[in-house]
Design an enzyme around this catalytic site. Structure first.
Site, PDB file in Angstrom:
ATOM      1  N   GLY A 213      -4.343  -1.469   0.288  1.00 29.75           N
ATOM      2  CA  GLY A 213      -2.361  -0.545   1.617  1.00 29.75           C
ATOM      3  C   GLY A 213      -2.099  -1.719   1.102  1.00 29.75           C
ATOM      4  O   GLY A 213      -2.035  -2.612   0.784  1.00 29.75           O
ATOM      5  N   ALA A 216       3.195  -4.008   4.025  1.00 30.52           N
ATOM      6  CA  ALA A 216       3.462  -3.680   5.658  1.00 30.52           C
ATOM      7  C   ALA A 216       2.448  -3.493   6.574  1.00 30.52           C
ATOM      8  O   ALA A 216       2.420  -3.877   8.149  1.00 30.52           O
ATOM      9  CB  ALA A 216       4.484  -2.713   5.391  1.00 30.52           C
ATOM     10  N   ALA A 217       1.586  -2.401   5.952  1.00 28.05           N
ATOM     11  CA  ALA A 217       0.127  -1.922   6.976  1.00 28.05           C
ATOM     12  C   ALA A 217      -0.579  -2.973   7.925  1.00 28.05           C
ATOM     13  O   ALA A 217      -0.577  -3.000   8.284  1.00 28.05           O
ATOM     14  CB  ALA A 217      -0.351  -0.885   5.799  1.00 28.05           C
ATOM     15  N   GLY A 218      -1.356  -3.293   6.559  1.00 28.24           N
ATOM     16  CA  GLY A 218      -1.219  -5.281   7.065  1.00 28.24           C
ATOM     17  C   GLY A 218      -0.980  -6.038   7.802  1.00 28.24           C
ATOM     18  O   GLY A 218      -1.916  -6.704   8.335  1.00 28.24           O
ATOM     19  N   GLU A 236      -7.248  -5.783   1.328  1.00 30.18           N
ATOM     20  CA  GLU A 236      -6.368  -6.078   0.409  1.00 30.18           C
ATOM     21  C   GLU A 236      -5.232  -5.359   0.026  1.00 30.18           C
ATOM     22  O   GLU A 236      -4.891  -3.960   0.234  1.00 30.18           O
ATOM     23  CB  GLU A 236      -7.870  -5.589  -0.403  1.00 30.18           C
ATOM     24  CG  GLU A 236      -8.022  -6.110  -1.835  1.00 30.18           C
ATOM     25  CD  GLU A 236      -6.459  -5.728  -2.463  1.00 30.18           C
ATOM     26  OE1 GLU A 236      -5.606  -5.185  -2.680  1.00 30.18           O
ATOM     27  OE2 GLU A 236      -6.970  -4.471  -2.952  1.00 30.18           O
ATOM     28  N   CYS A 270      -1.815  -2.499  -6.838  1.00 28.67           N
ATOM     29  CA  CYS A 270      -1.454  -3.635  -6.625  1.00 28.67           C
ATOM     30  C   CYS A 270      -1.607  -4.967  -7.371  1.00 28.67           C
ATOM     31  O   CYS A 270      -0.069  -5.861  -6.982  1.00 28.67           O
ATOM     32  CB  CYS A 270      -2.387  -3.672  -5.136  1.00 28.67           C
ATOM     33  SG  CYS A 270      -4.008  -4.102  -5.144  1.00 28.67           S
TER      34      CYS A 270
END
Length: 479
Positions: A213, A216-218, A236, A270
């Site tokens: 994803g 920012a979420a990572g 990833e 991505c």
């Protein structure tokens, strides 16, 4: 395979092509999530203890179920994402191929081996972590979570899978395929919902988080588990990927590579190129002219239209609005418009026209825009081009288009990215190679072929078949 009895608020997936509901139902409550994790925890010892061949056989049965339902599942993905059927059929093929690739990867990267020693033998084994939480994305809602789940199952982990809230139906159908493959109860478990469901899952007793994803979420997940090193993180994430064009004579050939780098999947990969770095002067101008001409030929249309389109909508009208706002912000900063975006006449609000802007000399945010928008920077020298390519906190993919092999030798040794392609689109990848990036693009645990590495941990053993006196090995003893 178990789908938790859902009891939370209702949500739905929407076909972004039409705005019509594809799937609707309740999300998983806190209790549903806790029960799913408990089932996975209870199933883990038996699944991990089974012979590796038994787990391989189960994966092969799942592969056969996917093959038997490939056309139906491809249509489901197209309905939930708006992607063209040519692309979702390829996604189903990749899901099936992942099984054989993962079996080879497990053997090569996390198998067992022994060597004889003076005392007996030294043996390397690998053991599963336990319960893996898999959070799926919307852009490849079958292939990408499948790429975590299959290696995890082969290693002996059990799984709790939460699909993207945009693509719950394909997640549900994947779990049905595991059920049809006769996997033991509790080995693969489904929970449904949005961010709250994901947060509830990560609060439970898990051993691994496998996520594809946004950056920012990572970053949030890295902070969330900073004080809990027990939980393996395989992240990833996104990219602000550069494509450098230098010393390339055929501008029309370049344009096709640029289009597949920047505009395929409507920019929702991505690995899509967000930045095009070119020479100042006539050769750079020729590239831009060819790219514009190629853009004007791209067909964006509903997934089931004829002729078959190049691409479809973004995942939602909201995503399209956000992407256009990001583009407009860069134009307001001083970027020059070469081809503007906007809605496509007669189609839903999720559709956007591809855009090309020149940001040379403009300080724009170093952020991924998940849309078919490409930013051009002109530079004077090839070293400047490489420096500009590396000027990002991301590091997922990069590419060079050039007729000069010496440029490639220079580029490959200086560029910072996990996927680096030469005279091929930045989106080119393969399941039998690693896939992942540096910086904000990941956490040094690449997926695809290297997924085996984060699904099991190594155990080194030094073994003798009997108890023997080892005084001869001990120095400093009194007589």
């Amino acid at each position: 395979m178990t789908a938790a009895p859902l009891s939370g608020p209702r949500f739905a997936s929407i076909d972004p092509t039409t705005g019509e509901e594809v799937w609707g139902g309740p999300s998983s409550s806190q209790r549903d999530v806790a029960e799913a994790v408990t089932r996975a925890r209870e199933a883990f010892p038996d699944w991990a203890a089974r012979p590796r061949q038994a787990r391989i056989d189960a994966a092969k049965r799942y592969q056969a179920v996917l093959a038997s339902r490939a056309d139906e599942l491809a249509q489901i993905i197209s309905m939930e994402t708006g992607k063209a059927l040519w692309e979702t059929r390829a996604e189903l093929g990749a899901m099936q191929g992942k099984v054989d690739i993962s079996i080879r990867a497990y053997e090569e990267r996390t198998g067992e081996r022994s060597k004889e020693t003076g005392f007996g033998r030294a043996t390397l084994r690998h053991r599963p972590h336990g319960v893996a939480a898999v959070l799926g994305p919307f852009n490849f809602p079958g292939h990408l979570p499948n790429g975590h789940i299959i290696p995890a199952l082969l290693a002996g982990d059990t799984v709790v899978f939460k699909p993207s809230e945009h693509t719950p139906l394909i997640g549900q159908e994947m779990v049905e395929c595991f059920k049809a493959a006769d996997l033991p109860e509790g080995v693969v478990n489904l929970v449904q919902g949005g961010a709250q469901t994901g947060a509830a899952l990560l609060e439970r007793d898990i051993d691994a988080l496998m996520f594809t994803g946004s950056g920012a979420a990572g970053a949030h997940f890295k902070k969330l588990f900073a004080d809990n090193p027990h939980v393996i993180l395989a992240l990833e994430l996104g990219g602000n990927n550069p494509l450098v064009v230098w010393d390339a004579a055929d501008a029309e050939a370049v344009a096709g590579i640029v289009a597949m780098s920047a505009f395929v999947t409507t920019g929702q990969r991505c690995s899509c190129a967000g930045r095009l770095i070119i020479e100042e002067g006539p050769r750079g101008n020729a590239v831009i002219e060819a790219v514009v001409a190629f853009m004007d030929r791209l067909i964006y249309a509903p997934w089931n239209s004829s002729p078959e389109p190049f691409g479809g909508p973004l995942i939602s009208a909201h995503a399209a609005s956000q992407a256009r706002e990001a583009l407009r912000a860069r134009i307001d900063m001083g970027a020059r418009v070469i081809r503007d975006s906007g809605p496509i006449d007669g189609l839903s609000g999720a559709f956007v026209k591809p855009a090309l802007i020149d940001i040379t000399g403009v300080d724009v945010p170093d952020e991924e825009i998940f849309a078919p928008f490409l930013q051009v920077t002109r530079v004077a020298t090839f070293d400047d081009a490489i420096e500009m390519a590396n000027e990002t906190r991301y590091g997922l993919s990069a590419g060079l288009v050039s007729d000069n092999p010496a440029n490639w030798n220079h580029f490959i040794h200086r560029i910072r990215a996990g996927v680096v392609n030469f005279n091929r689109p930045t989106t080119g990848a393969a399941g039998d190679m690693p896939f992942g990036g540096l910086g904000a693009s990941g956490n040094h645990r690449p997926s695809a072929y290297y997924a085996a590495d984060y699904c099991a941990y190594p155990v080194a053993s030094f073994e003798a078949d009997g108890v023997k006196n080892i005084e001869s090995e001990i120095k400093g003893l009194k007589a």
